[in-house]
Design a protein around this motif. Structure first.
Motif, PDB file in Angstrom:
ATOM      1  N   ALA A 198       0.862  -1.526  -0.135  1.00 12.51           N
ATOM      2  CA  ALA A 198      -0.024  -0.091  -0.090  1.00 12.51           C
ATOM      3  C   ALA A 198       0.881   1.132   0.068  1.00 12.51           C
ATOM      4  N   ALA A 199       2.099   1.380   0.713  1.00 18.52           N
ATOM      5  CA  ALA A 199       2.877   2.295   0.766  1.00 18.52           C
ATOM      6  C   ALA A 199       3.463   2.519  -0.580  1.00 18.52           C
ATOM      7  N   LYS A 200       3.653   1.289  -1.417  1.00 17.33           N
ATOM      8  CA  LYS A 200       4.201   1.722  -2.865  1.00 17.33           C
ATOM      9  C   LYS A 200       3.123   2.476  -3.583  1.00 17.33           C
ATOM     10  N   GLN A 201       1.953   1.862  -3.532  1.00 19.03           N
ATOM     11  CA  GLN A 201       0.735   2.292  -4.163  1.00 19.03           C
ATOM     12  C   GLN A 201       0.685   3.926  -4.008  1.00 19.03           C
ATOM     13  N   LEU A 202       0.659   4.304  -2.510  1.00 17.08           N
ATOM     14  CA  LEU A 202       0.605   5.756  -2.358  1.00 17.08           C
ATOM     15  C   LEU A 202       1.653   6.501  -2.778  1.00 17.08           C
ATOM     16  N   ASP A 203       2.844   5.875  -3.133  1.00 16.73           N
ATOM     17  CA  ASP A 203       3.896   6.904  -3.794  1.00 16.73           C
ATOM     18  C   ASP A 203       3.865   7.086  -5.111  1.00 16.73           C
ATOM     19  N   ILE A 260       0.634   7.869  -6.256  1.00 18.76           N
ATOM     20  CA  ILE A 260      -0.362   8.695  -6.615  1.00 18.76           C
ATOM     21  C   ILE A 260       0.385  10.091  -6.765  1.00 18.76           C
ATOM     22  N   THR A 261      -0.118  10.759  -8.009  1.00 18.76           N
ATOM     23  CA  THR A 261       0.713  12.105  -8.095  1.00 18.76           C
ATOM     24  C   THR A 261      -0.631  13.057  -8.246  1.00 18.76           C
ATOM     25  N   SER A 262      -1.779  12.941  -8.434  1.00 18.75           N
ATOM     26  CA  SER A 262      -2.777  13.736  -8.558  1.00 18.75           C
ATOM     27  C   SER A 262      -3.307  14.068  -7.373  1.00 18.75           C
ATOM     28  N   GLU A 263      -3.323  15.610  -7.199  1.00 13.30           N
ATOM     29  CA  GLU A 263      -3.879  16.146  -6.016  1.00 13.30           C
ATOM     30  C   GLU A 263      -5.184  15.969  -5.802  1.00 13.30           C
ATOM     31  N   ALA A 264      -6.105  15.706  -6.928  1.00 12.33           N
ATOM     32  CA  ALA A 264      -7.453  15.275  -6.421  1.00 12.33           C
ATOM     33  C   ALA A 264      -7.407  13.907  -5.943  1.00 12.33           C
ATOM     34  N   GLU A 265      -6.770  13.071  -6.488  1.00 13.30           N
ATOM     35  CA  GLU A 265      -6.587  11.598  -5.937  1.00 13.30           C
ATOM     36  C   GLU A 265      -6.176  11.539  -4.408  1.00 13.30           C
ATOM     37  N   LEU A 266      -5.240  12.287  -3.912  1.00 15.25           N
ATOM     38  CA  LEU A 266      -4.629  12.458  -2.819  1.00 15.25           C
ATOM     39  C   LEU A 266      -5.542  12.874  -1.788  1.00 15.25           C
ATOM     40  N   HIS A 267      -6.430  13.992  -2.341  1.00 14.93           N
ATOM     41  CA  HIS A 267      -7.454  14.486  -1.409  1.00 14.93           C
ATOM     42  C   HIS A 267      -8.888  13.477  -1.247  1.00 14.93           C
ATOM     43  N   ALA A 268      -9.080  12.783  -2.262  1.00  7.51           N
ATOM     44  CA  ALA A 268     -10.130  11.699  -2.093  1.00  7.51           C
ATOM     45  C   ALA A 268      -9.467  10.470  -1.221  1.00  7.51           C
ATOM     46  N   LEU A 269      -8.213  10.091  -1.266  1.00  7.88           N
ATOM     47  CA  LEU A 269      -7.740   9.073  -0.337  1.00  7.88           C
ATOM     48  C   LEU A 269      -7.519   9.699   1.141  1.00  7.88           C
ATOM     49  N   ASP A 270      -7.270  11.224   1.300  1.00  5.40           N
ATOM     50  CA  ASP A 270      -7.288  11.506   2.685  1.00  5.40           C
ATOM     51  C   ASP A 270      -8.668  11.559   3.247  1.00  5.40           C
ATOM     52  N   ARG A 271      -9.649  11.741   2.453  1.00  5.32           N
ATOM     53  CA  ARG A 271     -11.179  11.766   3.042  1.00  5.32           C
ATOM     54  C   ARG A 271     -11.386  10.245   3.516  1.00  5.32           C
ATOM     55  N   ALA A 272     -10.813   9.468   2.569  1.00  6.61           N
ATOM     56  CA  ALA A 272     -11.273   7.971   2.996  1.00  6.61           C
ATOM     57  C   ALA A 272     -10.616   7.593   4.028  1.00  6.61           C
ATOM     58  N   LEU A 273      -9.368   8.159   4.281  1.00 12.24           N
ATOM     59  CA  LEU A 273      -8.456   7.504   5.540  1.00 12.24           C
ATOM     60  C   LEU A 273      -9.051   8.068   6.790  1.00 12.24           C
ATOM     61  N   VAL A 279      -5.271   0.525  15.596  1.00 12.95           N
ATOM     62  CA  VAL A 279      -4.515   0.945  14.444  1.00 12.95           C
ATOM     63  C   VAL A 279      -5.271   0.191  13.380  1.00 12.95           C
ATOM     64  N   VAL A 280      -5.409   0.731  12.049  1.00 10.49           N
ATOM     65  CA  VAL A 280      -5.912   0.441  11.050  1.00 10.49           C
ATOM     66  C   VAL A 280      -4.807   0.083  10.034  1.00 10.49           C
ATOM     67  N   VAL A 281      -4.683  -0.908   9.441  1.00 12.77           N
ATOM     68  CA  VAL A 281      -3.367  -1.261   8.500  1.00 12.77           C
ATOM     69  C   VAL A 281      -4.122  -1.343   7.033  1.00 12.77           C
ATOM     70  N   VAL A 282      -3.924  -0.477   6.264  1.00 13.29           N
ATOM     71  CA  VAL A 282      -4.100  -0.133   4.673  1.00 13.29           C
ATOM     72  C   VAL A 282      -3.401  -1.345   3.857  1.00 13.29           C
ATOM     73  N   ALA A 283      -3.976  -2.183   3.308  1.00 14.61           N
ATOM     74  CA  ALA A 283      -3.375  -3.099   2.554  1.00 14.61           C
ATOM     75  C   ALA A 283      -3.501  -2.921   1.180  1.00 14.61           C
ATOM     76  N   PHE A 284      -4.348  -2.213   0.649  1.00 15.78           N
ATOM     77  CA  PHE A 284      -4.564  -1.872  -0.898  1.00 15.78           C
ATOM     78  C   PHE A 284      -5.296  -0.565  -0.997  1.00 15.78           C
ATOM     79  N   ILE A 285      -4.815   0.239  -1.880  1.00 20.28           N
ATOM     80  CA  ILE A 285      -5.511   1.379  -2.261  1.00 20.28           C
ATOM     81  C   ILE A 285      -5.850   1.458  -3.640  1.00 20.28           C
ATOM     82  N   GLU A 286      -6.976   2.033  -4.093  1.00 17.81           N
ATOM     83  CA  GLU A 286      -7.575   2.051  -5.508  1.00 17.81           C
ATOM     84  C   GLU A 286      -8.093   3.475  -5.594  1.00 17.81           C
ATOM     85  N   VAL A 287      -7.467   4.315  -6.390  1.00 13.97           N
ATOM     86  CA  VAL A 287      -8.068   5.561  -6.472  1.00 13.97           C
ATOM     87  C   VAL A 287      -8.430   5.886  -7.861  1.00 13.97           C
TER      88      VAL A 287
END
Length: 88
Positions: free
Chosen positions: A16-21, A23-36, A80-88
């Motif tokens: 998931a950390a690799k998937q996070l790295d 992500i380059t779109s500001e909109a996708e990061l904002h959407a992910l932040d809201r979900a987290l 603790v919540v461990v995120v295993a997979f991210i799809e944006v």
């Protein structure tokens, strides 16, 4: 819910950390932040996925408006919540 109304801490699996790295779109990061934020405030917000009791119980949180999907598991004390997979 996290103990005493506090937010659960979010951690990322290596994949998931690799998937996070990637992500380059500001909109996708904002959407992910809201979900987290949603799953940190309420780790039970997602739906439990079918599985066995041999490992951690995976949950899925999907937000169709923000178009985000997270697969995660919650520690025994819901701290603790461990995120295993991210799809944006």
């Amino acid at each position: 819910m996290a103990p005493h109304g506090r937010r659960a801490r979010i951690a990322f699996s290596d994949s998931a950390a690799k998937q996070l790295d990637s992500i380059t779109s500001e909109a996708e990061l904002h959407a992910l932040d809201r979900a987290l934020v949603v799953i940190s405030v309420n780790p039970d917000a997602g739906e439990a996925l079918p599985g066995d009791s041999a490992g951690p119980r995976l949950r899925q949180y999907a937000d169709d408006v923000e178009r985000v999907r997270l697969l995660y598991w919650v520690s025994a004390l819901h701290t603790v919540v461990v995120v295993a997979f991210i799809e944006v």
